[in-house]
Design a protein around this motif. Structure first.
Motif, PDB file in Angstrom:
ATOM      1  N   ASP A 119       0.821  -1.212   0.000  1.00 15.86           N
ATOM      2  CA  ASP A 119       0.000   0.000   0.000  1.00 15.86           C
ATOM      3  C   ASP A 119       0.857   1.266   0.000  1.00 15.86           C
ATOM      4  OD1 ASP A 119      -2.305  -1.519   0.056  1.00 15.86           O
ATOM      5  OD2 ASP A 119      -2.671  -1.231   2.201  1.00 15.86           O
ATOM      6  N   HIS A 120       2.122   1.127   0.421  1.00 18.86           N
ATOM      7  CA  HIS A 120       3.037   2.269   0.501  1.00 18.86           C
ATOM      8  C   HIS A 120       4.156   2.161  -0.540  1.00 18.86           C
ATOM      9  CE1 HIS A 120       0.956   3.380   4.130  1.00 18.86           C
ATOM     10  NE2 HIS A 120       1.134   2.153   4.581  1.00 18.86           N
ATOM     11  N   THR A 121       3.906   1.388  -1.571  1.00 16.43           N
ATOM     12  CA  THR A 121       4.863   1.181  -2.660  1.00 16.43           C
ATOM     13  C   THR A 121       4.186   1.611  -3.960  1.00 16.43           C
ATOM     14  OG1 THR A 121       5.760  -0.726  -1.471  1.00 16.43           O
ATOM     15  CG2 THR A 121       6.265  -0.592  -3.809  1.00 16.43           C
ATOM     16  N   PRO A 122       4.919   2.235  -4.869  1.00 17.14           N
ATOM     17  CA  PRO A 122       4.292   2.609  -6.147  1.00 17.14           C
ATOM     18  C   PRO A 122       3.633   1.389  -6.812  1.00 17.14           C
ATOM     19  CG  PRO A 122       6.465   3.605  -5.971  1.00 17.14           C
ATOM     20  CD  PRO A 122       6.324   2.656  -4.813  1.00 17.14           C
ATOM     21  N   ARG A 123       2.439   1.595  -7.341  1.00 16.38           N
ATOM     22  CA  ARG A 123       1.659   0.492  -7.921  1.00 16.38           C
ATOM     23  C   ARG A 123       2.387  -0.248  -9.028  1.00 16.38           C
ATOM     24  NH1 ARG A 123      -4.416   3.002  -7.998  1.00 16.38           N
ATOM     25  NH2 ARG A 123      -4.616   3.023  -5.729  1.00 16.38           N
ATOM     26  N   LEU A 128       5.004  -5.083 -10.919  1.00 16.84           N
ATOM     27  CA  LEU A 128       6.191  -5.767 -11.417  1.00 16.84           C
ATOM     28  C   LEU A 128       6.504  -6.983 -10.555  1.00 16.84           C
ATOM     29  CD1 LEU A 128       9.551  -4.142 -12.457  1.00 16.84           C
ATOM     30  CD2 LEU A 128       9.502  -6.091 -10.938  1.00 16.84           C
ATOM     31  N   MET A 129       6.475  -6.823  -9.242  1.00 19.57           N
ATOM     32  CA  MET A 129       6.814  -7.931  -8.357  1.00 19.57           C
ATOM     33  C   MET A 129       5.748  -9.029  -8.381  1.00 19.57           C
ATOM     34  SD  MET A 129       9.796  -7.281  -7.605  1.00 19.57           S
ATOM     35  CE  MET A 129      10.015  -8.763  -6.637  1.00 19.57           C
ATOM     36  N   VAL A 130       4.487  -8.652  -8.489  1.00 27.03           N
ATOM     37  CA  VAL A 130       3.437  -9.664  -8.609  1.00 27.03           C
ATOM     38  C   VAL A 130       3.639 -10.447  -9.904  1.00 27.03           C
ATOM     39  CG1 VAL A 130       0.948 -10.035  -8.932  1.00 27.03           C
ATOM     40  CG2 VAL A 130       1.754  -8.477  -7.146  1.00 27.03           C
ATOM     41  N   ALA A 131       3.869  -9.749 -11.003  1.00 28.23           N
ATOM     42  CA  ALA A 131       4.096 -10.418 -12.288  1.00 28.23           C
ATOM     43  C   ALA A 131       5.328 -11.323 -12.225  1.00 28.23           C
ATOM     44  CB  ALA A 131       4.247  -9.377 -13.402  1.00 28.23           C
ATOM     45  N   ALA A 132       6.385 -10.862 -11.576  1.00 28.92           N
ATOM     46  CA  ALA A 132       7.602 -11.678 -11.452  1.00 28.92           C
ATOM     47  C   ALA A 132       7.318 -12.961 -10.670  1.00 28.92           C
ATOM     48  CB  ALA A 132       8.700 -10.862 -10.773  1.00 28.92           C
ATOM     49  N   HIS A 133       6.482 -12.870  -9.643  1.00 31.70           N
ATOM     50  CA  HIS A 133       6.127 -14.065  -8.871  1.00 31.70           C
ATOM     51  C   HIS A 133       5.211 -14.999  -9.668  1.00 31.70           C
ATOM     52  CE1 HIS A 133       7.995 -11.913  -5.588  1.00 31.70           C
ATOM     53  NE2 HIS A 133       8.074 -13.080  -4.974  1.00 31.70           N
ATOM     54  N   LEU A 134       4.412 -14.449 -10.560  1.00 34.05           N
ATOM     55  CA  LEU A 134       3.618 -15.301 -11.459  1.00 34.05           C
ATOM     56  C   LEU A 134       4.539 -16.070 -12.404  1.00 34.05           C
ATOM     57  CD1 LEU A 134       0.663 -12.891 -12.311  1.00 34.05           C
ATOM     58  CD2 LEU A 134       0.566 -14.942 -10.867  1.00 34.05           C
TER      59      LEU A 134
END
Length: 148
Positions: A119-123, A128-134
């Motif tokens: 919530d305190h990180t640029p969307r 990017l990190m969600v996509a990398a984990h996918l």
């Protein structure tokens, strides 16, 4: 034991795929968001927190890679029991990758004060990190099932 070793190796290889994806996506971030990615931030903050000597901190790049790939291998090993469920890797992998992201980025990293809550990180950085984990999860599940 074989499945554990297979998934540990798959976790290492999946981390390579994830790292390549992260580096590629990083280039599309707005300039002001192109500061170090979480693996480097996590390593830097942990080294500072434990009071690592300067001569060790000089090797931050190598330590980042070792810790990043080590975490990926360990998370791959933890995936071993799930492999037996025989879900399609394009279902199982993304779910496991998202679960790992959630446990890390919504859980232990902010609770230990290592990284801020998403919530305190640029969307775009969070995306990017969600996509990398996918990518990581899909790679892991595909390789683990192919070898099993």
């Amino acid at each position: 034991m074989r499945r554990l070793l297979t998934n540990t190796g798959a976790g290492l290889v999946a981390t390579a795929a994830m790292t390549i994806a992260m580096e590629a996506m990083f280039r599309f971030l707005p300039r002001h968001q192109r500061y170090p990615l979480p693996p480097r931030l996590i390593t830097s903050r942990l080294l500072r927190r434990v009071g690592t000597p300067r001569r060790v901190r000089r090797h931050k790049g190598a330590l980042t890679m070792v810790s990043h790939f080590g975490y990926g291998a360990a998370a791959g090993a933890l995936h071993a029991p799930i492999t037996g469920l025989r879900l399609h890797p394009f279902v199982e992998g993304p779910l496991y990758g998202l679960a790992l992201w959630a446990v890390s980025y919504l859980g232990w990293l902010p609770s230990m004060g290592i990284l801020p809550h998403p919530d305190h990180t640029p969307r775009k950085r969070t995306a990017l990190m969600v996509a990398a984990h996918l990518v990581w999860g899909t790679s892991l599940a595909t390789m683990a099932q192919a070898v099993d």
